[in-house]
Enzyme design. Structure first.
Site, PDB file in Angstrom:
ATOM      1  CG  HIS A  41       4.446  30.709  18.144  1.00  0.00           C
ATOM      2  ND1 HIS A  41       4.771  31.839  17.452  1.00  0.00           N
ATOM      3  CD2 HIS A  41       4.483  31.064  19.459  1.00  0.00           C
ATOM      4  CE1 HIS A  41       4.998  32.827  18.298  1.00  0.00           C
ATOM      5  NE2 HIS A  41       4.843  32.385  19.530  1.00  0.00           N
ATOM      6  CD  GLN A 223       8.111  35.610  24.330  1.00  0.00           C
ATOM      7  OE1 GLN A 223       8.629  36.548  23.778  1.00  0.00           O
ATOM      8  NE2 GLN A 223       8.385  34.360  24.010  1.00  0.00           N
TER       9      GLN A 223
END
Ligand code: GDP
Ligand code: IMO
Ligand code: MG
Length: 421
Positions: A41, A223
């Site tokens: 991220h 995800q």
């Protein structure tokens, strides 16, 4: 008070890190509820870039607690490395970071098994990030796993040896892969010391107490919904429930505590690794999207596969998650396109459909597209009505097609490049 959820509606990398970091200041706690260091991220603040793998993206907001929930699988080695990056950046986290004792541990042999399993699959490999995710969740559901809380037990070493022996037995079934097991084990045991020094909690009590005190919690997905173990493009998926249902099991909070479900999608679509991707553009368009969007994996550096936004796919994940509002990211990547395509329906089994077939791997679909005119302009604005007319209309059209409110539009990688409607 309540739990809001932010999760990916496509195949991951939708820009979750950036948006969680931005909206985190509306919450008291940010929690990861599933996945592990397969996630990457990215958060860009000014000229600094950070990539988080296991640590929640609220960590850059100094007044916010960050929780690694029980649904997460944690590798002490990568975790320690991530903490070291925060130390280097001068980010204080010790008093604000909490780890569930029920989160499962990724062992070096889980990574080795991941690599060996992929090697045995040849051309049909999943394209795993090789972080040991699948084997760790297999041990969790197989009731063999080791958890964070186990590292405090007197017989931990024995438990470790038992599991390692089991793994070595399994490895005999696979082709040999290059892996420095001894070296990785040494690093792993050393990293456990760091883990022992952090706050470990009974996440379910911790979060429910905070809810009772009136605190606001944000659950950060990893995800994307199309990689969900049950509803994704199986077997080309990850090994956890990435959809909103995973929040309750992954944090120990009740369904009644969940308020908003914020779904996040790119203005186009990407996927990394193997598996079906109906709107993929294996052509110049795909290459242009990859180049302008800098579509290379934040965890593995692999080039991401690129294509157009897919409305039936998004409607499916909006349905699965109960999405109440959408964030559209990377609108700026489409700035230079004369013509933008939107996949609106599929053709398969001799009919037009908006439903995903049982198995996209075996039922190939042809996509029907609608064309929209591009805007050929930079977007440097923070007011929705100041967007170029065609960009404005593109968002309204997505909102109409998806029948869900688009509440935030991201127009660049930096924290402040956002339009909040
Ligand atoms: P995540 O896994 O969902 O957090 O997303 P990643 O960090 O893996 O990938 C998203 C990439 O897009 C990162 O490099 C971000 O810095 C970048 N990004 C996020 N939002 C935007 C945006 O609106 N425009 C552009 N150009 N890049 C963005
Ligand atoms: P974030 O949180 C994109 C993909 C892998 C592979 C499949 C299985 O950054 O969006 P795994 O290592 O989980 O066994 O790999 O899932 N994958 C991701 N793709 N973003 C991710 O995370 C991903 N995590 C796993 O590429 O196809
Ligand atoms: Mg990512």
């Amino acid at each position: 008070m309540y739990v809001d959820v932010l999760l990916g509606l496509q195949w991951g990398d939708e820009g979750k890190g950036k948006v969680v970091d931005f909206i985190a200041d509306q919450y008291d706690v940010v929690c990861r509820f599933q996945g592990g260091p397969n996630a990457g991220h990215t958060i860009i603040i000014g000229d600094k870039k950070y990539v988080l793998h296991t640590i929640p993206s609220g960590v850059f907001r100094s007044n916010i607690l960050n929780v690694v929930g029980n649904g997460v699988v944690l590798d002490p080695i990568t975790f320690k490395r991530e903490l070291a990056n925060l130390d280097t950046a001068g980010i204080e986290y010790r008093s604000r970071l909490y780890i569930s004792k029920k989160a499962h541990l990724i062992l070096p042999t889980h990574r080795l098994l991941d690599a060996a399993s992929e090697a045995s699959k040849g051309t049909s490999k999943i394209g795993s990030t090789l972080k040991g995710i699948g084997p760790t969740y297999m041990d969790k559901t197989g009731r063999n796993g080791l958890r964070v809380g186990d590292i405090f037990l007197h017989d931990f070493q024995q438990k470790y040896q038992t599991l390692k022996e089991k793994h070595l037995g399994l490895l005999a079934l696979y082709p040999e892969v290059d892996f420095d097991l001894e070296g990785e084990e040494a690093k792993w045991f050393e990293s456990l010391e760091t883990l022992r020094s952090l706050n470990s909690i009974n996440c379910e009590y911790f979060l429910n107490d905070l809810l009772k005190q009136g605190k606001k919690i944000l659950a950060e997905g990893a995800q994307g919904s199309m990689l969900d173990i049950d509803y994704g493009t199986y077997p080309y998926v990850t090994s956890s429930n990435t959809v909103s249902a995973g929040v309750c099991s992954g944090l120990g909070v009740p369904p009644s505590s969940i308020r908003e479900v914020i779904g996040i999608a790119k203005a186009y679509c990407t996927r990394v690794g193997g598996g079906p991707f109906p709107t993929e553009q294996e052509n110049e368009t795909g290459e242009t999207l990859r180049r302008i969007g800098a579509e290379f994996g934040a965890t593995t550096g692999r080039p991401r596969r690129c294509g157009w936004i897919d409305i039936p796919q998004l409607k499916y994940t909006i349905m699965l998650n109960g999405v109440t509002q959408i964030v559209v990211t990377k609108l700026d990547v489409l700035n230079d396109f004369e013509n933008i395509k939107v996949g609106v329906s599929y053709e398969y089994d001799g009919a037009t459909s908006e439903e995903l077939p049982f198995d996209l791997c075996t039922t190939g679909v042809d996509v029907n597209y609608v064309d929209y005119a591009g805007w050929n302009k930079e977007l440097g604005v923070t007011d929705f009505d100041a967007l170029p007319a065609n960009a404005h209309d593109y968002i309204l059209e997505l909102e109409r097609l998806l029948d869900t409110r688009i509440s935030i539009i991201s127009t660049g990688p930096e924290r402040s490049q956002l339009i909040v409607r």
